[in-house]
Design an enzyme around this catalytic site. Structure first.
Site, PDB file in Angstrom:
ATOM      1  N   HIS A  86       0.824  -1.206   0.000  1.00  0.00           N
ATOM      2  CA  HIS A  86       0.000   0.000   0.000  1.00  0.00           C
ATOM      3  C   HIS A  86       0.861   1.260   0.000  1.00  0.00           C
ATOM      4  CE1 HIS A  86       0.743   0.951   4.290  1.00  0.00           C
ATOM      5  NE2 HIS A  86       0.732  -0.357   4.479  1.00  0.00           N
ATOM      6  N   CYS A  93       1.981  -3.341   6.775  1.00  0.00           N
ATOM      7  CA  CYS A  93       2.571  -4.432   6.011  1.00  0.00           C
ATOM      8  C   CYS A  93       3.732  -3.906   5.185  1.00  0.00           C
ATOM      9  CB  CYS A  93       1.505  -5.073   5.143  1.00  0.00           C
ATOM     10  SG  CYS A  93       0.218  -5.938   6.079  1.00  0.00           S
TER      11      CYS A  93
END
Length: 222
Positions: free
Chosen positions: A182, A198
């Protein structure tokens, strides 16, 4: 590993950076940003402002990041097939494997979740300016995030959303791994291990990657 400055021609003559024959499956309505002739570096063009976005993105201050973590074409020896994503968690790089021993390399930042999962999976879905829903474990640590739980619809997209401008959702054997690639506006976090999340990329980079990879793109996390 020998590096090259980013080329606007790409791996195939007349293409932008690289074309793997995959882009037909991954169209975009976003208009390309025209280079500013006053900019002195290809990186300044690559990481310039993106006013055409739903939430206009400012230019990235390149003085806040090690240049090795900027998007560039590099030599990359691998047995992975063309079009595969490889996340190197030890060196904070993500590679998009190309032809003839080349790849596009992006710098990434990693949170706890970024180190917790490894293996082979696929990009099951992609999102433009995604909604963010904190996991239950995070809400337990930070009760103030309860207002963004899935029951409450999550946090709306925007410049302050932790998932940034784009997100790629990683599934293994049909199940969500909760592993995400992301965007982020926190330039300082690229090349570092941060407290949560993440695999984070500069917003301009995740937009570029989102354009290049179709659903079911294989990903290897090492």
């Amino acid at each position: 590993m020998n590096q090259m400055m980013p080329s606007r021609r790409g791996f195939i003559k007349g293409s932008a950076l690289m074309s793997f024959g995959l882009l037909a499956a991954c169209s975009t309505r976003t208009k390309p940003t025209l280079p500013d002739p006053g900019l002195s570096s290809p990186f300044e063009v690559m990481y310039g402002p993106m006013p055409e976005e739903q939430f206009p993105l400012p230019a990235i201050d390149l003085s806040k990041i090690n240049k090795k973590f900027l998007r560039q074409e590099v030599a990359y020896a691998t047995n992975e097939k063309v079009g595969t994503l490889v996340v190197d968690t030890q060196n904070f790089f993500l590679y998009l494997v190309g032809e003839n021993g080349r790849a596009i390399r992006y710098g990434v930042g990693l949170g706890r979740a970024g180190f917790e999962w490894s293996g082979r999976a696929v990009v099951a879905r992609k999102a433009v300016w995604p909604t963010w829903t904190p996991p239950e474990e995070m809400i337990a640590r930070q009760p103030e995030l309860e207002k963004w739980s899935w029951q409450n619809g999550g946090m709306p997209p925007g410049l302050n959303n932790p998932l940034g401008a784009r997100a790629l959702y990683i599934y293994q054997n049909g199940k969500d791994t909760l592993y995400r690639l992301h965007g982020t506006a926190e330039v300082w976090s690229i090349g570092r291990a941060v407290s949560s999340g993440c695999v984070r990329m500069l917003n301009q980079d995740i937009i570029d990657l989102h354009r290049r990879v179709p659903p079911q793109t294989p990903i290897v996390v090492i």
